[in-house]
Write a protein that holds these residues in place. Structure first.
Motif, PDB file in Angstrom:
ATOM      1  N   GLU A  23     -10.453 -23.090   8.150  1.00  0.00           N
ATOM      2  CA  GLU A  23     -11.486 -22.171   8.627  1.00  0.00           C
ATOM      3  C   GLU A  23     -12.063 -21.351   7.475  1.00  0.00           C
ATOM      4  O   GLU A  23     -13.257 -21.090   7.419  1.00  0.00           O
ATOM      5  CB  GLU A  23     -10.872 -21.241   9.671  1.00  0.00           C
ATOM      6  CG  GLU A  23     -11.861 -20.679  10.634  1.00  0.00           C
ATOM      7  CD  GLU A  23     -11.182 -20.064  11.844  1.00  0.00           C
ATOM      8  OE1 GLU A  23     -11.780 -20.182  12.917  1.00  0.00           O
ATOM      9  OE2 GLU A  23     -10.089 -19.488  11.724  1.00  0.00           O
ATOM     10  N   ILE A  24     -11.207 -20.963   6.536  1.00  0.00           N
ATOM     11  CA  ILE A  24     -11.614 -20.090   5.436  1.00  0.00           C
ATOM     12  C   ILE A  24     -11.955 -20.882   4.174  1.00  0.00           C
ATOM     13  O   ILE A  24     -12.782 -20.465   3.372  1.00  0.00           O
ATOM     14  CB  ILE A  24     -10.497 -19.053   5.147  1.00  0.00           C
ATOM     15  CG1 ILE A  24     -10.297 -18.179   6.389  1.00  0.00           C
ATOM     16  CG2 ILE A  24     -10.828 -18.199   3.942  1.00  0.00           C
ATOM     17  CD1 ILE A  24      -9.112 -17.245   6.307  1.00  0.00           C
ATOM     18  N   GLY A  25     -11.288 -22.035   3.995  1.00  0.00           N
ATOM     19  CA  GLY A  25     -11.559 -22.864   2.824  1.00  0.00           C
ATOM     20  C   GLY A  25     -10.832 -22.408   1.569  1.00  0.00           C
ATOM     21  O   GLY A  25     -11.200 -22.777   0.461  1.00  0.00           O
ATOM     22  N   MET A  26      -9.803 -21.573   1.746  1.00  0.00           N
ATOM     23  CA  MET A  26      -8.989 -21.118   0.619  1.00  0.00           C
ATOM     24  C   MET A  26      -7.543 -21.514   0.896  1.00  0.00           C
ATOM     25  O   MET A  26      -7.135 -21.644   2.053  1.00  0.00           O
ATOM     26  CB  MET A  26      -9.102 -19.600   0.444  1.00  0.00           C
ATOM     27  CG  MET A  26     -10.505 -19.158   0.068  1.00  0.00           C
ATOM     28  SD  MET A  26     -10.656 -17.361  -0.017  1.00  0.00           S
ATOM     29  CE  MET A  26      -9.921 -17.061  -1.609  1.00  0.00           C
ATOM     30  N   ASN A  27      -6.760 -21.675  -0.182  1.00  0.00           N
ATOM     31  CA  ASN A  27      -5.381 -22.105   0.017  1.00  0.00           C
ATOM     32  C   ASN A  27      -4.454 -20.938   0.361  1.00  0.00           C
ATOM     33  O   ASN A  27      -4.810 -19.775   0.176  1.00  0.00           O
ATOM     34  CB  ASN A  27      -4.874 -22.925  -1.177  1.00  0.00           C
ATOM     35  CG  ASN A  27      -4.678 -22.103  -2.427  1.00  0.00           C
ATOM     36  OD1 ASN A  27      -3.909 -21.138  -2.440  1.00  0.00           O
ATOM     37  ND2 ASN A  27      -5.358 -22.489  -3.502  1.00  0.00           N
ATOM     38  N   VAL A  28      -3.271 -21.288   0.858  1.00  0.00           N
ATOM     39  CA  VAL A  28      -2.331 -20.283   1.354  1.00  0.00           C
ATOM     40  C   VAL A  28      -1.817 -19.357   0.250  1.00  0.00           C
ATOM     41  O   VAL A  28      -1.427 -18.218   0.537  1.00  0.00           O
ATOM     42  CB  VAL A  28      -1.149 -20.927   2.125  1.00  0.00           C
ATOM     43  CG1 VAL A  28      -1.653 -21.648   3.373  1.00  0.00           C
ATOM     44  CG2 VAL A  28      -0.328 -21.856   1.248  1.00  0.00           C
ATOM     45  N   ILE A  29      -1.833 -19.816  -0.991  1.00  0.00           N
ATOM     46  CA  ILE A  29      -1.406 -18.969  -2.111  1.00  0.00           C
ATOM     47  C   ILE A  29      -2.509 -17.962  -2.439  1.00  0.00           C
ATOM     48  O   ILE A  29      -2.248 -16.766  -2.569  1.00  0.00           O
ATOM     49  CB  ILE A  29      -1.039 -19.825  -3.345  1.00  0.00           C
ATOM     50  CG1 ILE A  29       0.143 -20.756  -3.033  1.00  0.00           C
ATOM     51  CG2 ILE A  29      -0.741 -18.935  -4.551  1.00  0.00           C
ATOM     52  CD1 ILE A  29       1.428 -20.053  -2.630  1.00  0.00           C
ATOM     53  N   THR A  52      -4.971 -14.040  10.906  1.00  0.00           N
ATOM     54  CA  THR A  52      -5.179 -13.370  12.188  1.00  0.00           C
ATOM     55  C   THR A  52      -4.018 -13.733  13.112  1.00  0.00           C
ATOM     56  O   THR A  52      -3.474 -14.831  13.011  1.00  0.00           O
ATOM     57  CB  THR A  52      -6.498 -13.782  12.879  1.00  0.00           C
ATOM     58  OG1 THR A  52      -6.414 -15.169  13.223  1.00  0.00           O
ATOM     59  CG2 THR A  52      -7.703 -13.533  12.003  1.00  0.00           C
ATOM     60  N   PRO A  53      -3.649 -12.842  14.026  1.00  0.00           N
ATOM     61  CA  PRO A  53      -2.515 -13.124  14.917  1.00  0.00           C
ATOM     62  C   PRO A  53      -2.726 -14.360  15.797  1.00  0.00           C
ATOM     63  O   PRO A  53      -1.770 -14.991  16.190  1.00  0.00           O
ATOM     64  CB  PRO A  53      -2.415 -11.869  15.781  1.00  0.00           C
ATOM     65  CG  PRO A  53      -3.179 -10.814  15.078  1.00  0.00           C
ATOM     66  CD  PRO A  53      -4.202 -11.504  14.231  1.00  0.00           C
ATOM     67  N   PHE A  54      -3.967 -14.680  16.094  1.00  0.00           N
ATOM     68  CA  PHE A  54      -4.244 -15.806  16.991  1.00  0.00           C
ATOM     69  C   PHE A  54      -4.924 -16.960  16.262  1.00  0.00           C
ATOM     70  O   PHE A  54      -5.765 -17.652  16.832  1.00  0.00           O
ATOM     71  CB  PHE A  54      -5.081 -15.329  18.179  1.00  0.00           C
ATOM     72  CG  PHE A  54      -4.426 -14.203  18.919  1.00  0.00           C
ATOM     73  CD1 PHE A  54      -3.324 -14.451  19.729  1.00  0.00           C
ATOM     74  CD2 PHE A  54      -4.861 -12.893  18.772  1.00  0.00           C
ATOM     75  CE1 PHE A  54      -2.689 -13.406  20.400  1.00  0.00           C
ATOM     76  CE2 PHE A  54      -4.236 -11.853  19.434  1.00  0.00           C
ATOM     77  CZ  PHE A  54      -3.140 -12.111  20.250  1.00  0.00           C
ATOM     78  N   CYS A  55      -4.544 -17.176  15.015  1.00  0.00           N
ATOM     79  CA  CYS A  55      -5.123 -18.248  14.208  1.00  0.00           C
ATOM     80  C   CYS A  55      -4.943 -19.591  14.918  1.00  0.00           C
ATOM     81  O   CYS A  55      -3.815 -20.002  15.202  1.00  0.00           O
ATOM     82  CB  CYS A  55      -4.436 -18.294  12.845  1.00  0.00           C
ATOM     83  SG  CYS A  55      -4.970 -19.683  11.825  1.00  0.00           S
ATOM     84  N   LEU A  61      -1.001 -25.252   9.834  1.00  0.00           N
ATOM     85  CA  LEU A  61      -0.768 -24.645   8.519  1.00  0.00           C
ATOM     86  C   LEU A  61       0.720 -24.455   8.241  1.00  0.00           C
ATOM     87  O   LEU A  61       1.187 -24.702   7.122  1.00  0.00           O
ATOM     88  CB  LEU A  61      -1.488 -23.301   8.412  1.00  0.00           C
ATOM     89  CG  LEU A  61      -2.986 -23.365   8.160  1.00  0.00           C
ATOM     90  CD1 LEU A  61      -3.605 -21.984   8.320  1.00  0.00           C
ATOM     91  CD2 LEU A  61      -3.279 -23.912   6.777  1.00  0.00           C
ATOM     92  N   LEU A  62       1.464 -24.003   9.239  1.00  0.00           N
ATOM     93  CA  LEU A  62       2.903 -23.822   9.077  1.00  0.00           C
ATOM     94  C   LEU A  62       3.583 -25.151   8.757  1.00  0.00           C
ATOM     95  O   LEU A  62       4.384 -25.236   7.827  1.00  0.00           O
ATOM     96  CB  LEU A  62       3.520 -23.192  10.333  1.00  0.00           C
ATOM     97  CG  LEU A  62       3.185 -21.719  10.555  1.00  0.00           C
ATOM     98  CD1 LEU A  62       3.462 -21.324  12.000  1.00  0.00           C
ATOM     99  CD2 LEU A  62       3.962 -20.830   9.596  1.00  0.00           C
ATOM    100  N   MET A  81       7.174 -17.844  10.905  1.00  0.00           N
ATOM    101  CA  MET A  81       5.939 -17.079  10.881  1.00  0.00           C
ATOM    102  C   MET A  81       6.303 -15.599  10.910  1.00  0.00           C
ATOM    103  O   MET A  81       6.880 -15.114  11.879  1.00  0.00           O
ATOM    104  CB  MET A  81       5.042 -17.430  12.061  1.00  0.00           C
ATOM    105  CG  MET A  81       3.665 -16.827  11.910  1.00  0.00           C
ATOM    106  SD  MET A  81       2.474 -17.619  12.976  1.00  0.00           S
ATOM    107  CE  MET A  81       2.105 -16.271  14.055  1.00  0.00           C
ATOM    108  N   GLY A  82       5.988 -14.916   9.824  1.00  0.00           N
ATOM    109  CA  GLY A  82       6.270 -13.492   9.724  1.00  0.00           C
ATOM    110  C   GLY A  82       5.328 -12.690  10.611  1.00  0.00           C
ATOM    111  O   GLY A  82       4.243 -13.138  10.969  1.00  0.00           O
TER     112      GLY A  82
END
Length: 102
Positions: A23-29, A52-55, A61-62, A81-82
Motif C-alpha cells: 500500500e505504501i511502497g516502502m519496505n518494513v525496515i 495502522t491497527p487495521f492494516c 506482511l507478517l 504483532m506488537g
C-alpha cells in the motif's frame, strides 16, 4: 551482544528490505516496523508492528517477514504483532522525506 550476533541481526535487517508494504511502497525496515529481533542458536523471534491497527496486508506482511528472516538465518522463526502504535518518527532516517513528512 557479540559481533557475530550483531552481524546476523544486520544481515536479517538487510534481507527484510525485500519485504515491501504494497500500500505504501516502502519496505518494513524503512518504515520502522521491525521493533525487535531475538536471534538464538536454534530459533529467532521477531516483533513487528503495522502502520495502522487495521492494516489489510498485516497477515501477508507478517508471514513474508517471518519467512524472509527464516530463509536468511536457516532456523525456525516466529513472529509476533506488537501492540505499539506506529508513527512516522519510527521511520528510518531520511525515509520520511520521501513522503514529504520531515
Amino acid at each position: 551482544m557479540s559481533n557475530v550476533e550483531l552481524k546476523k541481526e544486520d544481515g536479517v535487517r538487510e534481507a527484510l528490505r525485500a519485504v515491501v508494504d504494497p500500500e505504501i511502497g516502502m519496505n518494513v525496515i524503512e518504515l520502522g516496523l521491525i521493533r525487535d529481533i531475538d536471534i538464538r542458536d536454534e530459533s529467532t523471534h521477531i516483533i513487528m508492528i503495522m502502520t495502522t491497527p487495521f492494516c489489510p496486508y498485516a497477515p501477508q506482511l507478517l508471514e513474508q517477514t517471518r519467512r524472509t528472516a527464516q530463509d536468511y538465518l536457516g532456523v525456525p522463526t516466529t513472529i509476533e504483532m506488537g501492540m505499539e502504535m506506529w508513527d512516522p518518527s519510527m521511520m528510518e532516517e531520511g525515509a520520511a522525506s520521501d513522503w514529504g513528512l520531515f
